[in-house]
Design an enzyme around this catalytic site. Structure first.
Site, short mmCIF file in Angstrom:
data_model
loop_
_atom_site.label_atom_id
_atom_site.label_comp_id
_atom_site.label_asym_id
_atom_site.label_seq_id
_atom_site.Cartn_x
_atom_site.Cartn_y
_atom_site.Cartn_z
N SER A 63 21.72 53.46 -27.18
CA SER A 63 21.06 53.56 -28.26
C SER A 63 21.16 54.18 -28.90
O SER A 63 22.37 54.81 -29.57
CB SER A 63 19.65 53.24 -28.27
N HIS A 111 20.58 47.37 -24.41
CA HIS A 111 19.31 47.70 -23.93
C HIS A 111 18.68 45.23 -23.08
O HIS A 111 20.17 44.96 -22.49
CB HIS A 111 18.59 47.04 -25.47
N GLU A 113 26.46 46.83 -28.64
CA GLU A 113 26.01 46.55 -28.53
C GLU A 113 24.30 46.83 -29.31
O GLU A 113 24.45 47.30 -30.15
CB GLU A 113 25.49 46.06 -26.94
#
Length: 317
Positions: A126, A284, A222
């Site tokens: 992330s 995630h 992502e």
């Protein structure tokens, strides 16, 4: 060429970064919080989990600090990260969670001092994409894009998600098994170094010294909580910046809370003439599998898989 210190017999080495050695039971690791403030109970459960893997765990001094939406001041977060990286007794630096804030540290780190330290594992995903990108460009060191000790899939009260934990163990202590996706958007096979991470962070690095360039690489992407039009906007920014010029392949991870981004992703990547796979459980959601950014990787659309640390790249053992 950045970090051409690894060996991959018979394979293209351009862009392959130095891999830290694999972890061993008894190794010392440090948990840091370079981005958002982690929940103390999750940190505690995450530390216990790491100890159950046989690691000796230290929590950096500022992990439980809080400064609004950040885990303490920029200076303190940077100091924790740099101290852990430069400590010769530490084998890995594990980011507690993502959130926001990693980009604020990039100009505060002493890259000259960090370059003198032996390569070590940086684990995070992330927001930690910014640190992976900076470590690749500044130090030529590969990093593990995977679940973090204080994230829900590892630190829930009910215990870690089994597939996530098993794959993380493989990635830290050995070689991770292939990650399988759900859809092929363009057929083919590619063997190339892996780069990328979270789309929002990569787009945010455009126009900075850490801007991504994916020529000759498999790019992993992502994100979470981004509507399809925002995904298209960020992809357009990266395309117009030349980030995807010469890309070797595309592996698309999870898109939690993003509606249905597949039409956008298929349109933007399907006509590039390179293999594209989608639906990999990376980023995630649950499970969250691990990928070594900077290692040699392979996309195989017959099995709809992405393999990292491919062909037994040395320097990891």
């Amino acid at each position: 060429m950045i970090g051409a210190g690894t060996e991959a017999p018979g394979a293209e080495r351009e862009g392959v970064l130095r891999l830290p050695r694999r972890l061993r039971p008894g190794d010392e690791v440090v948990v840091v919080a370079p981005a958002g403030p982690p929940d103390p109970a999750r940190v505690e459960r995450g530390v216990r989990l790491l100890e159950e893997l046989g690691l000796r765990v230290t929590v950096a001094r500022h992990v439980l600090d809080r400064n609004g939406f950040l885990a303490g001041s920029d200076a303190d977060r940077a100091a924790d990260l740099q101290r852990a990286w430069c400590d010769p007794s530490v084998s890995a630096v594990l980011c507690a969670r993502g959130g926001y804030g990693s980009t604020r540290l990039l100009d505060l780190l002493d890259w000259t001092a960090m370059a003198q330290a032996e390569p070590k594992t940086l684990l995070g995903s992330s927001d930690i994409t910014a640190l992976h990108q900076a470590l690749a460009l500044r130090l030529g060191v590969a990093g593990c894009f995977g679940p973090m000790p204080a994230c829900d899939v590892l630190s829930d009260e009910g215990g870690p998600e089994p597939r996530t934990l098993a794959h993380l163990r493989e990635a830290l202590f050995g070689t991770p098994s292939p990650v399988y996706g759900e859809a092929v958007l363009a057929p083919g096979r590619a063997v190339a170094p892996i780069a990328g991470g979270n789309l929002s962070l990569l787009a945010a690095l455009c126009g900075t010294p850490y801007a991504p360039r994916f020529a000759g690489r498999i790019v992993l992407l992502e994100d979470i909580g981004e509507a399809p039009y925002r995904i298209d906007r960020m992809l357009t920014q990266l395309f117009q910046a030349g980030a995807f010029d010469g890309v070797a392949g595309v592996a698309l991870g999870s898109w939690v809370g993003c509606g249905d981004p597949m039409p956008v992703l298929a349109e933007r990547f399907g006509a590039l003439g390179v293999p594209v796979i989608a639906g990999l459980p990376v980023g995630h959601g649950s499970p969250q599998l691990s990928v070594w950014l900077g290692s040699l990787g392979a996309i195989d659309t017959e099995s709809c898989s992405l393999t990292s640390m491919f062909l037994g790249v040395s320097g990891a053992g």
